[in-house]
Write a protein that holds these residues in place. Structure first.
Motif, mmCIF file in Angstrom:
data_model
loop_
_atom_site.group_PDB
_atom_site.id
_atom_site.type_symbol
_atom_site.label_atom_id
_atom_site.label_comp_id
_atom_site.label_asym_id
_atom_site.label_seq_id
_atom_site.Cartn_x
_atom_site.Cartn_y
_atom_site.Cartn_z
ATOM 1 N N CYS A 63 0.806 -1.229 0.000
ATOM 2 C CA CYS A 63 0.000 0.000 0.000
ATOM 3 C C CYS A 63 0.833 1.270 0.000
ATOM 4 O O CYS A 63 0.368 2.300 -0.447
ATOM 5 C CB CYS A 63 -0.952 0.008 1.189
ATOM 6 S SG CYS A 63 -0.168 0.429 2.764
ATOM 7 N N ASP B 129 -6.796 -5.270 -3.840
ATOM 8 C CA ASP B 129 -6.764 -4.038 -4.626
ATOM 9 C C ASP B 129 -7.449 -4.240 -5.979
ATOM 10 O O ASP B 129 -8.166 -3.351 -6.462
ATOM 11 C CB ASP B 129 -5.308 -3.578 -4.833
ATOM 12 C CG ASP B 129 -4.649 -3.166 -3.518
ATOM 13 O OD1 ASP B 129 -5.271 -3.377 -2.466
ATOM 14 O OD2 ASP B 129 -3.526 -2.642 -3.553
ATOM 15 N N SER B 130 -7.232 -5.402 -6.591
ATOM 16 C CA SER B 130 -7.858 -5.665 -7.889
ATOM 17 C C SER B 130 -9.379 -5.732 -7.749
ATOM 18 O O SER B 130 -10.110 -5.192 -8.580
ATOM 19 C CB SER B 130 -7.338 -6.989 -8.474
ATOM 20 O OG SER B 130 -5.962 -6.866 -8.759
ATOM 21 N N ALA C 116 -10.692 -2.217 -7.055
ATOM 22 C CA ALA C 116 -10.614 -1.401 -8.266
ATOM 23 C C ALA C 116 -11.646 -1.870 -9.290
ATOM 24 O O ALA C 116 -12.300 -1.053 -9.952
ATOM 25 C CB ALA C 116 -9.209 -1.467 -8.859
ATOM 26 N N HIS D 64 -6.974 4.807 -0.497
ATOM 27 C CA HIS D 64 -6.586 4.892 -1.905
ATOM 28 C C HIS D 64 -7.817 5.110 -2.799
ATOM 29 O O HIS D 64 -8.867 4.553 -2.522
ATOM 30 C CB HIS D 64 -5.867 3.593 -2.296
ATOM 31 C CG HIS D 64 -5.116 3.702 -3.570
ATOM 32 N ND1 HIS D 64 -3.944 4.394 -3.678
ATOM 33 C CD2 HIS D 64 -5.392 3.221 -4.801
ATOM 34 C CE1 HIS D 64 -3.520 4.340 -4.922
ATOM 35 N NE2 HIS D 64 -4.377 3.630 -5.625
ATOM 36 N N TRP E 230 -9.780 3.997 -5.456
ATOM 37 C CA TRP E 230 -9.877 2.781 -6.266
ATOM 38 C C TRP E 230 -10.563 2.995 -7.603
ATOM 39 O O TRP E 230 -10.403 2.200 -8.527
ATOM 40 C CB TRP E 230 -10.595 1.672 -5.488
ATOM 41 C CG TRP E 230 -9.920 1.399 -4.186
ATOM 42 C CD1 TRP E 230 -10.375 1.723 -2.944
ATOM 43 C CD2 TRP E 230 -8.636 0.807 -3.995
ATOM 44 N NE1 TRP E 230 -9.453 1.370 -1.992
ATOM 45 C CE2 TRP E 230 -8.385 0.806 -2.597
ATOM 46 C CE3 TRP E 230 -7.665 0.286 -4.860
ATOM 47 C CZ2 TRP E 230 -7.203 0.297 -2.065
ATOM 48 C CZ3 TRP E 230 -6.500 -0.223 -4.308
ATOM 49 C CH2 TRP E 230 -6.281 -0.208 -2.940
ATOM 50 N N ARG F 194 2.750 -1.296 -11.954
ATOM 51 C CA ARG F 194 1.732 -0.875 -11.004
ATOM 52 C C ARG F 194 1.907 0.587 -10.692
ATOM 53 O O ARG F 194 2.958 1.162 -10.923
ATOM 54 C CB ARG F 194 1.840 -1.715 -9.743
ATOM 55 C CG ARG F 194 1.122 -2.999 -9.984
ATOM 56 C CD ARG F 194 1.544 -4.045 -9.034
ATOM 57 N NE ARG F 194 0.553 -5.099 -9.073
ATOM 58 C CZ ARG F 194 0.841 -6.384 -9.180
ATOM 59 N NH1 ARG F 194 2.074 -6.767 -9.236
ATOM 60 N NH2 ARG F 194 -0.105 -7.268 -9.209
ATOM 61 N N ARG F 195 0.860 1.165 -10.126
ATOM 62 C CA ARG F 195 0.956 2.569 -9.757
ATOM 63 C C ARG F 195 1.192 2.686 -8.260
ATOM 64 O O ARG F 195 0.877 1.791 -7.490
ATOM 65 C CB ARG F 195 -0.320 3.292 -10.182
ATOM 66 C CG ARG F 195 -0.463 3.266 -11.699
ATOM 67 C CD ARG F 195 -1.835 3.707 -12.099
ATOM 68 N NE ARG F 195 -1.997 5.126 -11.801
ATOM 69 C CZ ARG F 195 -3.183 5.658 -11.481
ATOM 70 N NH1 ARG F 195 -4.247 4.904 -11.394
ATOM 71 N NH2 ARG F 195 -3.280 6.944 -11.245
ATOM 72 N N ASP G 52 -0.602 1.033 -4.880
ATOM 73 C CA ASP G 52 -1.745 0.329 -5.446
ATOM 74 C C ASP G 52 -1.249 -0.967 -6.085
ATOM 75 O O ASP G 52 -0.427 -0.943 -6.979
ATOM 76 C CB ASP G 52 -2.358 1.254 -6.500
ATOM 77 C CG ASP G 52 -3.632 0.711 -7.104
ATOM 78 O OD1 ASP G 52 -3.841 -0.511 -7.059
ATOM 79 O OD2 ASP G 52 -4.408 1.517 -7.630
ATOM 80 N N ARG H 58 -3.252 -3.221 -7.548
ATOM 81 C CA ARG H 58 -4.202 -3.793 -8.506
ATOM 82 C C ARG H 58 -3.464 -4.278 -9.743
ATOM 83 O O ARG H 58 -2.455 -3.668 -10.148
ATOM 84 C CB ARG H 58 -5.265 -2.761 -8.887
ATOM 85 C CG ARG H 58 -4.756 -1.671 -9.791
ATOM 86 C CD ARG H 58 -5.864 -0.734 -10.250
ATOM 87 N NE ARG H 58 -6.112 0.342 -9.278
ATOM 88 C CZ ARG H 58 -6.873 1.405 -9.544
ATOM 89 N NH1 ARG H 58 -7.506 1.508 -10.696
ATOM 90 N NH2 ARG H 58 -7.043 2.350 -8.646
ATOM 91 N N ASN I 261 -6.357 -0.604 -14.404
ATOM 92 C CA ASN I 261 -6.060 0.817 -14.504
ATOM 93 C C ASN I 261 -6.663 1.442 -15.759
ATOM 94 O O ASN I 261 -6.602 2.649 -15.951
ATOM 95 C CB ASN I 261 -4.546 1.053 -14.520
ATOM 96 C CG ASN I 261 -3.969 1.027 -13.109
ATOM 97 O OD1 ASN I 261 -4.431 1.750 -12.239
ATOM 98 N ND2 ASN I 261 -2.997 0.169 -12.892
#
Lengths: 356, 251
Positions: free
Chosen positions: A303, B36-37, B40, B93, B95, B109-110, B113, B115, B120
């Motif tokens: 994170c 995260d995926s 998102a 975050h 999402w 990845r960003r 995050d 995901r 994205n």
């Protein structure tokens, strides 16, 4: 965040020479917090010489028994287990978190199932809770327990299991496998390994009728039994594991001594990951994690906001400042753990270890 | 026996107390990727609910958003057992953020995050979202099959619960696509969506040779390679598209 609550000890008795059964009473109004699922454990904390130690012990009472009990077996050099065996008396107050753990299966009064449990030594505690609850709450189900011990004298809950066999006539089968003591039937002597399981499945246990298997014991025993169960057609979803606590370090860990001189601007940072250490030069405006990543060190993170704790590591030299910490607890921070995404060096040299 | 040896031989762990530090980190990373995926995906699809052509489609879309959020919660709870702050995690975050449709980020990845990169990219129309969900749903089935075998017992169990729910989403996307074709949606536009999403979903399986594969394999966190999983997906997704009169791009 973890929350500890008070539990008063109402009874302590030995089940064998080197293991005590401790009965605990929650504070008034907190009984529901300790409403457990059979197979779960309690995590206790206690200060030993100013150092907080946490230890988990499985609940051994059944759900319908109306009491909360754990069993603590003495581990050589183990601070908590020796203290519990030597010093713990009724009236003492312990601190524990609400029950945790996923070593269980949903019970259904109308079910007619065959459960198979394997327990090695003190691995009996969660299995005992499960088997007592199954026998009491699923009148149509039966339970077969394969219980491995060194010798007759080290069998925890031996009498209680005999009583249960008599009480639930025909629904509980207990096979004692003893490593050292010879028994009438040769098969019941030795270690519970793959070959032993195969032999048991041939004549003693109808493996095809088994719906769910529970295994709790030391690592080699768990591996061998799981393999034998899979070879006999059980799926991963049917096999429940609880790793015996043998791997938990019993001794008090040494506190990391952080030393280093404050001065200058750049910092030499030594990053240890997967057994390899690399020293990089970084500035103090960059987080330790970002500096490591910039040097192609494949440090773990997710994170980058101090929330998930994936990037946790231990500072073994020097000082760092942690900007945000929403995940580590005070006792971890006290031992030198940091969230590397949030920490910036304060000293000329720092060393950070992801392997600890 | 060392825990690392136990894991390498197929052992299963059941509590955070027994997890060695590096195992813990890789497990958390794997869980964060999934959480995260899902967050998102749910956030991105939420905007599409009102693009559904009729009430049944909108209900299906709303249910998918709800269930993907629930699935994120299932795994986030396990991250919480390892110390992650579950209260803050979701709010920490944005999402729903997406890049430009034509951005090309590969598998990267960003910041902050985990995901999968495919999440994205923005969805353009209802039909585009249905195509994306079919292709990504089939990919997720392969990935969840793999995740259902991870050596952390409680997580494997959670993934075994999640897998049929996600499979139902894929089925709903397939039905949606059939319906679009039956009602005369421009086939060229659907094929354009397939051509757009196919390579982006393919990338979500990760690099051909992952630098972490050996570590993850020894930890019992991976059993098949990225290339094997992608191969399975390519075959299945290709056959599905063919059955619908669409074509999988080459390469």
């Amino acid at each position: 965040m973890a929350r500890f609550r008070k539990l008063t000890v109402t009874d302590v008795h030995n089940t064998i020479r080197d293991a005590v059964v401790v009965t605990l009473q929650p504070e008034p109004g907190e009984e529901a917090v300790f409403d457990f699922i059979p197979g779960q454990y309690l995590t206790f904390r206690r200060d030993f010489d100013g150092e907080e130690l946490r230890r988990s012990y499985s609940i051994c009472s059944g759900r319908g028994e109306g009491k909360l009990q754990v069993a603590v077996k003495r581990v050589e050099g183990g601070a908590f287990s020796n203290w519990a065996n030597d010093e713990l008396k009724p009236g003492a107050v312990l601190e524990a978190m609400a029950p945790m753990g996923n070593f269980h299966t949903p019970l259904d009064p109308s079910a007619r199932k065959h459960y198979l449990g394997f327990a090695g030594g003190s691995g009996i505690t969660p299995v005992l809770s499960i088997l007592k609850s199954v026998l009491a709450e699923e009148p149509g189900s039966e339970f077969t327990l394969v219980y491995a011990n060194k010798a007759v004298s080290s069998i925890m809950f031996r009498e209680e299991l005999e009583d249960l066999k008599n009480r639930y006539m025909g629904r509980l089968t207990v096979l004692h496998i003893l490593e050292e003591d010879a028994q009438e039937i040769e098969l019941f002597t030795g270690l519970v390994d793959e070959a032993k399981c195969k032999a048991l499945f041939e004549h003693w246990i109808d493996i095809e009728s088994v719906d769910t298997a529970f295994i709790c014991g030391p690592e080699p025993m768990m591996l061998a039994i799981a393999k034998a169960l899979r070879d006999h057609g059980l799926t991963d979803a049917q096999i429940k594991f609880e790793l015996f606590a043998s791997a938990q370090p019993g001794r008090l860990p040494r506190k990391a001594v952080a030393k280093g001189s404050k001065a200058g601007k750049g910092t030499e940072a030594t990053i240890t990951l997967d057994g390899a250490s690399r020293t990089i030069t970084m500035d103090r405006e960059t987080s330790v994690l970002d500096a490591a990543l910039a040097h192609d060190i494949d440090a773990p993170f997710a994170c980058k906001a101090g929330v998930c704790s994936t990037c946790r590591a231990k500072v073994t030299e020097g000082e760092v400042e942690m900007h945000a910490n929403h995940a580590l607890e005070d006792y971890e921070v006290e031992r030198g753990y940091v969230l590397t995404c949030q920490c910036y060096p304060l000293t000329d040299r720092v060393a950070v270890d992801y392997d600890q | 026996m060392k825990i690392e040896d136990y894991l390498a031989q197929g052992g299963v762990l059941s509590s955070p107390d027994n997890a060695p530090p590096r195992y813990r980190a890789e497990l958390l990373r794997l869980m964060a990727t999934f959480v995260d995926s899902e967050l998102a995906a749910a956030a991105g699809f939420a905007d599409m609910i009102n693009a559904g052509p009729g009430i049944p489609e909108r209900i299906a879309a709303a249910r998918i958003v709800m269930e993907k959020t629930e699935n994120a919660g299932r795994v986030l709870r396990i991250m919480g057992d390892f110390g992650a702050n579950t209260d803050r995690y979701v709010g920490a975050h944005p999402w729903a953020d997406r890049l430009a449709r034509e951005a090309d980020i590969g598998a990267t990845r960003r910041e902050g995050d985990m995901r999968l990169s495919v999440f994205n990219y923005p969805l353009t129309t209802w039909a585009d979202s249905v195509v994306m969900h079919l292709l990504m749903g089939l990919a997720a089935e392969e990935q969840l099959g793999e995740f259902s075998r991870v050596s952390y017992g409680p997580l494997a169990e959670a993934f075994r619960e999640i897998a049929p729910i996600e499979a139902a989403h894929t089925l709903s996307a397939r039905k949606g696509l059939e319906h679009l074709i039956d009602t005369g949606t421009d086939r060229a536009a659907l094929q354009a969506s397939v051509d757009y999403w196919w390579p982006r979903v393919a990338v979500s399986f990760g690099r051909e040779v992952s630098s972490r594969a050996a570590t993850l394999g020894a930890f019992g966190l991976r059993h098949q390679t990225n290339a094997e999983l992608r191969g399975c997906w390519e075959r299945r997704a290709g056959a599905e598209l063919e059955g619908l009169g669409l074509t999988a791009p080459q390469g």
